[in-house]
Scaffold this motif. Structure first.
Motif, PDB file in Angstrom:
ATOM      1  N   ALA A 129       0.828  -1.205   0.000  1.00  0.00           N
ATOM      2  CA  ALA A 129       0.000   0.000   0.000  1.00  0.00           C
ATOM      3  C   ALA A 129       0.860   1.251   0.000  1.00  0.00           C
ATOM      4  N   GLU A 130       1.959   1.234   0.761  1.00  0.00           N
ATOM      5  CA  GLU A 130       2.859   2.387   0.805  1.00  0.00           C
ATOM      6  C   GLU A 130       3.478   2.637  -0.572  1.00  0.00           C
ATOM      7  N   ALA A 131       3.674   1.547  -1.334  1.00  0.00           N
ATOM      8  CA  ALA A 131       4.225   1.682  -2.685  1.00  0.00           C
ATOM      9  C   ALA A 131       3.158   2.069  -3.704  1.00  0.00           C
ATOM     10  N   GLY A 132       1.905   2.192  -3.254  1.00  0.00           N
ATOM     11  CA  GLY A 132       0.836   2.658  -4.133  1.00  0.00           C
ATOM     12  C   GLY A 132      -0.014   1.573  -4.751  1.00  0.00           C
ATOM     13  N   PHE A 133       0.071   0.351  -4.248  1.00  0.00           N
ATOM     14  CA  PHE A 133      -0.698  -0.747  -4.822  1.00  0.00           C
ATOM     15  C   PHE A 133      -1.950  -1.023  -4.002  1.00  0.00           C
ATOM     16  N   ARG A 134      -2.929  -1.612  -4.679  1.00  0.00           N
ATOM     17  CA  ARG A 134      -4.187  -1.993  -4.030  1.00  0.00           C
ATOM     18  C   ARG A 134      -4.052  -3.449  -3.593  1.00  0.00           C
TER      19      ARG A 134
ATOM     20  N   PHE B 146      10.008  -7.836  -5.955  1.00  0.00           N
ATOM     21  CA  PHE B 146       8.676  -8.017  -6.517  1.00  0.00           C
ATOM     22  C   PHE B 146       7.953  -6.677  -6.643  1.00  0.00           C
ATOM     23  N   ILE B 147       8.048  -5.850  -5.590  1.00  0.00           N
ATOM     24  CA  ILE B 147       7.393  -4.545  -5.618  1.00  0.00           C
ATOM     25  C   ILE B 147       7.968  -3.684  -6.738  1.00  0.00           C
ATOM     26  N   ALA B 148       9.276  -3.715  -6.914  1.00  0.00           N
ATOM     27  CA  ALA B 148       9.909  -2.897  -7.947  1.00  0.00           C
ATOM     28  C   ALA B 148       9.447  -3.323  -9.335  1.00  0.00           C
ATOM     29  N   ARG B 149       9.388  -4.647  -9.559  1.00  0.00           N
ATOM     30  CA  ARG B 149       8.977  -5.121 -10.884  1.00  0.00           C
ATOM     31  C   ARG B 149       7.490  -4.835 -11.139  1.00  0.00           C
ATOM     32  N   LEU B 150       6.677  -4.984 -10.107  1.00  0.00           N
ATOM     33  CA  LEU B 150       5.258  -4.688 -10.263  1.00  0.00           C
ATOM     34  C   LEU B 150       5.051  -3.205 -10.544  1.00  0.00           C
TER      35      LEU B 150
ATOM     36  N   SER C 164       5.401 -13.666 -15.435  1.00  0.00           N
ATOM     37  CA  SER C 164       6.451 -14.676 -15.485  1.00  0.00           C
ATOM     38  C   SER C 164       7.825 -14.035 -15.527  1.00  0.00           C
ATOM     39  N   ALA C 165       7.953 -12.998 -16.366  1.00  0.00           N
ATOM     40  CA  ALA C 165       9.238 -12.308 -16.459  1.00  0.00           C
ATOM     41  C   ALA C 165       9.587 -11.639 -15.144  1.00  0.00           C
ATOM     42  N   ALA C 166       8.568 -11.030 -14.532  1.00  0.00           N
ATOM     43  CA  ALA C 166       8.810 -10.313 -13.286  1.00  0.00           C
ATOM     44  C   ALA C 166       9.286 -11.242 -12.194  1.00  0.00           C
ATOM     45  N   VAL C 167       8.587 -12.379 -12.064  1.00  0.00           N
ATOM     46  CA  VAL C 167       8.915 -13.297 -10.980  1.00  0.00           C
ATOM     47  C   VAL C 167      10.253 -13.965 -11.224  1.00  0.00           C
ATOM     48  N   ALA C 168      10.485 -14.323 -12.490  1.00  0.00           N
ATOM     49  CA  ALA C 168      11.767 -14.943 -12.802  1.00  0.00           C
ATOM     50  C   ALA C 168      12.911 -13.991 -12.507  1.00  0.00           C
ATOM     51  N   ALA C 169      12.726 -12.713 -12.897  1.00  0.00           N
ATOM     52  CA  ALA C 169      13.770 -11.723 -12.645  1.00  0.00           C
ATOM     53  C   ALA C 169      13.971 -11.513 -11.159  1.00  0.00           C
ATOM     54  N   ALA C 170      12.855 -11.501 -10.431  1.00  0.00           N
ATOM     55  CA  ALA C 170      12.954 -11.262  -8.997  1.00  0.00           C
ATOM     56  C   ALA C 170      13.622 -12.419  -8.279  1.00  0.00           C
ATOM     57  N   SER C 171      13.559 -13.601  -8.877  1.00  0.00           N
ATOM     58  CA  SER C 171      14.134 -14.777  -8.226  1.00  0.00           C
ATOM     59  C   SER C 171      15.624 -14.896  -8.467  1.00  0.00           C
TER      60      SER C 171
END
Length: 683
Positions: free
Chosen positions: A588-593, A649-653, A675-682
């Motif tokens: 939420a602090e990062a602006g997500f719902r 994860f927050i940065a990629r989202l 998929s790209a986001a999670v793979a990159a985050a891992s």
């Protein structure tokens, strides 16, 4: 030559679509032409077209005519198939329901219908079809198809027509010219009929397939009520809808599309996802938006406002009602009164809820003297309008009685028109693409030679400007001759959704009428007074309808930037709930719902519920995640990844949401990004 013998008819020549001349025996028909072109043409041809006139295959071809054959694979061929199948439907119903009468049965998009009056039962109640009756009617139709009954055309005079249809009052009314029937011949000239058997004949201009054996790939779909001539004061008829295609494969594919469309019905999804509703207490065609639906609507409107602000538009606001004098000046009371709500008598005049925003925008332009330096003047409003729609035409968000238009009206000097139209096309397409559409159809409607206002020169200039803009951008388009409104030509932009359905959304329309009616003027660089050209531009069409189209396009699975809830965080056990709440707080602090669901139910049940709610990301946290500050990412439609650092994860989202305009794309792009986001985050 012996006495009494007849000289053979002279040969005829026809011109085929490829420009080649083709010789046939005198008196040759369309069927003869098809046979001369080969076995496949003879088997598949449905009708012939000679010099633009459709002919049954058994009718002689004119000598010297340009002739083509029509096959089931074409739109024209499908229309013939559907029209002929509608006749078979009527024949089956009249056979199964003695005493029934029939009215009209035209082909329509993807199918056909026929309207019937079944009379009254023993206590005087109107008889009706049920959906269960369709199976028996369809079986009777198939027996008619199997009989290979020929369609036999005849020309009759009025006396003969009256005798043929003496028991069918709706046909008599058609003959009297008191009703429009898209399937009938001209009442003032030749009356044509088509007979299948001694027991069945219909009033029809044709043409038809050679015999009923050419049909068969059809299905009856549903029953509905329909007022005769669309007049709610006339008889309620029973309408049977069906679909018909050129092959079993096409029919099957269409039925599969309908099944998928039913899954995507925005009315069902809106209820299941708690987005909005249509309370009976409100009245038909009026929606209330729930919190989740309002989130999506606000995102749509905010995006629209941002784009218009950066695009050089000026925001305006106008009232929801106005004095009748305004709509007299604009012409709405002359041309649009039936779609307006009744007047409200006030102590200082008569008022109407506004059906459109454009008259009020003209008043803004006219409030002071304008200079050429102010043009183009681009006014924008998210303005709610009110239009009376008959209850039978209401359809969820697609057709409502109150809706908000993303309305722009541009006031332009004639020499600016071509460039401004091209700019508008760029603007419209970029916004539609941002919401996930990338397949467009363009239609250019040109002047009706009998119904228009303004000078021919102005029409030509405006139409050329629309054409030029389409050509400059390389867009192919269909030119719809004579289909413009009386006040100016237009471009309609249709979008094709994820399952191939076409939706008319955006319009760019030139208007010579309102500047004249409101006496709009500006001072040009030459010091002379000039009249601006007005351009209407609706991008979404309406917020409500666009929302409904989006909901069906994505099947409720909005891309992350539009999703009312972007992330649900679930603890494996109750002792993980505190960490789950801290993850929600960071999101939420990062602006997500984001939201969490306490571990009161088993984890699997909570995950399934989040999936049914079509949340883009489900994050699951357990012992290892609490210790390491990670999350398990369960992206919608893609494999689960474990031990993903929350910060990454927050940065990629955030990057994905920020890039919404570039890669919302199709409904599958979200999963690819995940998929790209999670793979990159891992990594």
């Amino acid at each position: 030559m012996s006495a009494g013998s007849e000289a053979p008819s002279a040969a005829i020549t026809v011109v085929l679509p490829d420009g080649q001349s083709h010789e046939l025996p005198g008196g040759a028909t369309g069927a003869d032409l098809a046979a001369s072109l080969g076995r496949r043409a003879a088997k598949d041809a449905l009708i012939a077209v000679a010099e633009g006139t459709q002919l049954d295959l058994n009718r002689p071809l004119p000598d010297g005519a340009s002739v083509s054959l029509v096959f089931p694979s074409s739109d024209e061929g499908l229309e013939v198939l559907r029209h002929s199948t509608a006749h078979v439907l009527a024949q089956a119903v009249l056979r199964l329901y003695p005493g029934a009468t029939f009215s009209i049965g035209p082909p329509i998009a993807d199918g056909f219908y026929y309207d019937f009056d079944l009379g009254a039962d023993e206590v005087g109640r109107p008889r009706t079809f049920s959906d269960d009756d369709l199976e028996a009617i369809e079986a009777e139709m198939r027996s008619i198809v199997a009989a290979r009954q020929p369609f036999i055309r005849a020309e009759v005079d009025r006396a003969a027509a009256d005798e043929l249809f003496a028991q069918h009052p709706y046909k008599i009314e058609i003959l009297d010219g008191e009703a429009d029937d898209p399937t009938s011949g001209p009442t003032g000239g030749v009356i044509t009929t088509y007979r299948n058997t001694d027991e069945f004949v219909d009033l029809c201009r044709g043409p038809h397939v050679p015999d009923t054996g050419r049909l068969g790939h059809f299905k009856l779909m549903r029953v509905a009520g329909a007022y005769w001539r669309g007049d709610e004061n006339r008889q309620m008829l029973q309408r049977i809808y069906g679909t018909a295609w050129g092959s079993a494969t096409e029919l099957s594919a269409h039925l599969e599309r309908l099944t998928e469309a039913a899954k995507r019905d925005h009315r069902r999804l809106a209820s299941e996802l708690d987005l909005l509703s249509f309370p009976a207490e409100m009245g038909g065609g009026l929606a209330v938006w729930h919190p989740k639906g309002s989130v999506v609507r606000k995102l749509m409107e905010d995006y629209s406002r941002d784009r218009h602000e950066s695009g050089g538009y000026q925001f305006v606001y106008t009232p929801h009602l106005a004095n009748a004098r305004l709509f007299e000046t604009s012409g709405h009371l002359d041309f649009y009164a039936e779609s307006m709500y009744p007047p409200m008598e006030m102590d200082n005049g008569v008022y109407y809820p506004k059906p459109m925003n454009c008259p009020m925008h003209c008043l803004i332009f006219s409030q002071r003297q304008r200079s050429y330096r102010e043009l183009p003047m681009r006014l924008f409003e998210l303005g709610t309008v009110y239009r009376y729609e008959r209850s039978g035409t209401l359809h969820g968000l697609m057709r409502t009685r109150a809706f908000t238009v993303d309305d722009s009206h541009l006031y332009i000097a004639a020499e600016q028109l071509a460039d401004e139209i091209e700019r508008l096309l760029d603007f419209v397409l970029s916004v539609l693409e941002a919401f996930g559409f990338d397949d467009f159809t363009f239609n250019l409607s040109t002047k009706d030679p009998d119904k228009y206002v303004g000078a021919d020169e102005g029409w030509e200039r405006a139409t050329d400007a629309l054409r030029e803009a389409l050509h400059r951008q390389g867009h192919s388009y269909v030119e719809c001759e004579g289909e413009a409104a009386f006040y100016g030509p237009k471009i309609d932009i249709d979008v094709n959704d994820a399952i191939g359905r076409s939706w008319q959304l955006s319009t760019i329309q030139v208007d010579f009428n309102l500047p004249e009616r409101f006496n709009l003027r500006y001072t040009g660089a030459d010091g002379e007074v000039h009249r601006p050209i007005m351009v209407h531009r609706a991008l979404f069409g309406s917020i409500e309808r666009f929302f409904g189209v989006l909901l069906e396009h994505y099947g409720g699975a909005f891309p992350p930037w539009l999703s009312p809830v972007q992330v649900v965080v679930l603890g494996v056990r109750a002792d993980h709930d505190a960490f789950a709440e801290s993850v929600v707080a960071q999101l939420a602090e990062a602006g997500f719902r984001a939201e969490t669901v306490p571990a009161d139910d088993p984890l699997g049940a909570r995950i399934r519920r989040a999936k049914l709610e079509k949340v883009p990301y489900v994050l699951v946290v357990g012992d290892d995640d609490v210790a390491a500050g990670t999350v398990g990412v369960n992206p919608r439609g893609h494999p689960v990844r474990r031990d993903v650092p929350l910060g990454k994860f927050i940065a990629r989202l955030a990057d994905e949401v920020e890039r919404k305009a570039a890669d919302v794309g199709s409904s599958s792009s979200t999963g690819a990004d995940v998929s790209a986001a999670v793979a990159a985050a891992s990594d």
